[in-house]
Design an enzyme around this catalytic site. Structure first.
Site, PDB file in Angstrom:
ATOM      1  N   LYS A 196      33.664  23.982 -14.890  1.00 16.98           N
ATOM      2  CA  LYS A 196      34.173  25.281 -15.345  1.00 16.98           C
ATOM      3  C   LYS A 196      33.569  25.681 -16.692  1.00 16.98           C
ATOM      4  CE  LYS A 196      38.510  27.719 -16.020  1.00 16.98           C
ATOM      5  NZ  LYS A 196      39.969  27.674 -15.903  1.00 16.98           N
ATOM      6  N   PHE A 240      43.624  17.650 -13.275  1.00 15.55           N
ATOM      7  CA  PHE A 240      44.218  18.453 -12.201  1.00 15.55           C
ATOM      8  C   PHE A 240      43.101  19.060 -11.342  1.00 15.55           C
ATOM      9  CE2 PHE A 240      45.834  22.650 -10.718  1.00 15.55           C
ATOM     10  CZ  PHE A 240      46.740  22.148  -9.786  1.00 15.55           C
ATOM     11  N   GLN A 241      43.203  18.887 -10.046  1.00 17.21           N
ATOM     12  CA  GLN A 241      42.239  19.387  -9.059  1.00 17.21           C
ATOM     13  C   GLN A 241      40.830  18.849  -9.277  1.00 17.21           C
ATOM     14  OE1 GLN A 241      42.857  23.692  -8.817  1.00 17.21           O
ATOM     15  NE2 GLN A 241      44.367  23.308  -7.208  1.00 17.21           N
ATOM     16  N   MET A 285      40.099  20.033  26.992  1.00 18.75           N
ATOM     17  CA  MET A 285      39.088  18.991  27.193  1.00 18.75           C
ATOM     18  C   MET A 285      39.717  17.603  27.090  1.00 18.75           C
ATOM     19  SD  MET A 285      36.106  18.304  28.032  1.00 18.75           S
ATOM     20  CE  MET A 285      34.811  19.502  27.769  1.00 18.75           C
ATOM     21  N   GLU A 327      39.246  27.706   3.015  1.00 23.51           N
ATOM     22  CA  GLU A 327      37.847  27.449   2.648  1.00 23.51           C
ATOM     23  C   GLU A 327      37.017  26.917   3.817  1.00 23.51           C
ATOM     24  OE1 GLU A 327      40.459  26.484   0.932  1.00 23.51           O
ATOM     25  OE2 GLU A 327      40.246  27.145  -1.160  1.00 23.51           O
TER      26      GLU A 327
END
Ligand SMILES: Cc1ncc(C[n+]2csc(CCOP(=O)(O)OP(=O)(O)O)c2C)c(N)n1
Length: 570
Positions: free
Chosen positions: A162, A112-113, A471, A50
């Site tokens: 949802k 959940f999530q 760097m 993502e």
């Protein structure tokens, strides 16, 4: 007819002119994906992480000037967006991120999530929403796009549970306008502020323009050029301002700051007026504030009032949209001939030739960038990661067109180069797009090579491969007694074989003489190509003004013999 929340999202995106979204599905956002398949006008590009979706949306937005859109599921999907959103916020990039949330009854129960993504992204978005009913979706999306693209642009996140996407139906009504009484980005500036700025410009003997990202955002290239040419003022572009003024223009005086050209920083040091246009006096530009432009008065034009006086106090602050302000300013600016000052800047340039490339057998990254510049005629879109290669790209590519350097300037997020390049190419398929990576940053997001292959996104991926986190290695060499702890990558993959594993050509370049042919071969080959340039490992970026110090502490590369007066020519 009533539509589901998910269908309303799709209808709203279409009304906003969206044709592509970058994303990756999961449970909470699945209803949206169910609807997306019935909206073929909305092309969905499936990323492999993502973070890539947010960064691709960013690259798309920078290359096109439109709002980029990314989509993720709740919890880990949303948190994976965070680095990309933060980068967009720091660089004022308009993206809209749509995330799924757990169903309303589950919110606050550690479902959940579940994660509080509006809480997490509050400080890294311009605005965000948790949408609690299907009827709110259309007005929220209209507002989100409006806020993202207007004023000082930035990311806006829309979090939708949802059950709001799936179960609820509402009438789809596309609002005619937004109603945001608290949000009025400035356009024209106060006339007195403009007049004061004009007076300082007309009085100045040694002015410089510091052109920032605001020039690109407000499409003020013509106005910038007119101001510079009329009053004969050297133009110094910040990292994000690069490409707002042609590199080969006689008034272009380079990039300032930590790794800017010495003559640019020295010109600021000698200036009696700094005209800061759409830039925010980042510490990488100013160094130690009390030693920055010690002899100069300051005109500062910005659309965001919180920038005025934040880091540097202006004698003439001007609040407004840059394009409008420059149009207001021009009739008040006197035509000037500045032979002495321009000659002084030219002398600085010849005494401090920061862009000279050493003539050596070794494969130098500066040479690679110069070759890419020549072989693309300065007209490609260059998308970089963060590190030494980013600075070499900024220094050695001769940008001719606006919006052609795409880089994570403010956040400095490694891994930006691959996905942002995909977004840029999707937005501008007619342009040549080169992703310029270090081997470190490339490994952070190289999974999205699969996204390029799957979606036929023709990006050329250069890796300036020094086998180290270059760097950071440079900082260890200069400031940490050469203690190279955790910067050597002793087990890099074979990037040519890796390209092969993704089903695309890979070219390895070890010798200077192979560089041009490899670049040409990559560009002649349709589709994505990886070019692995094995560069000199311990090459450093010069000049360097150490963090928190000033132009007086600038470290310059020793002047090469061929440039020293009286030497080199026998
Ligand atoms: C996500 C992230 N982690 C760490 C850093 C700190 N950092 C800045 S430059 C750099 C090294 C980059 O290495 P590489 O991508 O190989 O590029 P190079 O400097 O060698 O050109 C690191 C680790 C960062 N900018 N971003």
């Amino acid at each position: 007819m009533k539509l589901t929340g998910a269908e309303i999202v799709c209808e709203s995106l279409l009304r906003e002119g969206v044709d592509v979204v970058f994303g990756l599905p999961g449970g909470a956002i699945l209803p949206l994906y169910g609807a997306l398949s019935r909206y073929p006008q909305l092309r969905h590009i499936l990323v492999r992480h993502e973070q890539g979706a947010a960064m691709a949306a960013d690259g798309y937005a920078r290359a096109t000037g439109k709002v980029g859109v990314c989509v993720a599921t709740s919890g880990p999907g949303a948190t994976n967006l965070v680095t990309g959103i933060a980068s967009a916020q720091m660089d004022s990039i308009p993206i809209v991120a749509i995330t799924g949330q757990v169903p309303r009854p589950a919110i606050g129960r550690d479902a959940f999530q579940e994660c509080d993504v509006t809480g997490i992204t509050l400080p890294i978005t311009k605005h965000n929403y948790l949408v609690m009913s299907a009827a709110e979706i259309a007005p929220v999306i209209k507002e989100a796009f409006h806020i993202a693209r207007t004023g000082r642009p930035g990311p806006v996140l829309v979090d939708i549970p949802k059950d709001v996407l799936q179960a609820e139906r509402a009438e789809f009504v596309w609002p005619e306008s937004v109603n945001l009484p608290w949000y009025n980005p400035p356009q024209e500036a106060d006339r007195e502020q403009v007049a004061r700025a004009a007076r300082l410009i007309n009085q100045a003997q040694r002015p410089v323009i510091l052109a920032g990202h605001g020039i690109l955002i407000s499409h003020a290239y013509q106005e910038l050029r007119q101001l510079a040419e009329t009053a004969q003022i050297p133009v110094i572009t910040t990292l994000l301002g690069i490409s707002s003024f042609p590199t080969d223009h006689y008034l272009n005086a380079g990039m300032p700051g930590m790794h800017g050209m010495a003559y640019a920083s020295l010109a600021i040091d000698n200036a009696d007026l700094v005209i800061a246009l759409g830039m925010r006096f980042d510490d990488r530009v100013t160094g130690r504030l009390r030693d920055f432009a010690p002899n100069a008065k300051v005109v500062h034009v910005d659309i965001d009032p919180s920038e005025l006086g934040k880091n540097v106090k202006a004698n003439a602050p001007v609040l407004g949209d840059l394009k409008c302000v420059l149009r207001q300013l021009m009739p008040l600016v006197e035509r000037k001939v500045r032979v002495d000052w321009l000659r002084q800047v030219d002398t600085l340039r010849s005494e401090h030739p920061s862009l000279h490339i050493r003539d050596t057998e070794a494969l130098l990254p500066q040479f690679v960038m110069q070759q890419i510049s020549q072989l693309t005629d300065g007209k490609a879109i260059i998308v970089t990661g963060v590190g030494q290669h980013q600075m070499w790209a900024a220094q050695h590519y001769g940008f001719k067109d606006p919006n052609t350097l795409i880089t994570s300037g403010g956040l400095g997020a490694m891994g930006f180069e691959v996905p942002a390049a995909l977004g840029a190419k999707v937005g501008c398929p007619e342009r040549t797009v080169w992703s310029i990576a270090g081997d470190g940053g490339f490994q952070m997001t190289m999974c999205d090579l699969a996204t390029a292959v799957e979606n036929h996104i023709d990006v050329k991926f250069a890796i300036l491969n020094n086998g180290v986190l270059g760097m950071v290695r440079q900082w260890q060499e200069f400031f940490y007694n050469k203690d190279y702890c955790a910067t050597v990558y002793s087990a890099n993959p074979d990037f040519v074989k890796l390209a092969d594993a993704f089903g695309i050509p890979g070219i390895r370049v070890k010798e200077k003489v192979q560089v041009a042919a490899a670049i040409q071969q990559a560009m002649a080959t349709p589709g994505p190509v990886v070019v692995d340039f094995i560069i000199k490992q311990d090459e450093n970026v010069y000049p360097m003004i150490p963090a928190g110090e000033s132009v007086r502490e600038m470290m310059e590369e020793p002047m090469p013999a061929e440039l020293r007066p009286g030497e080199g020519i026998r």
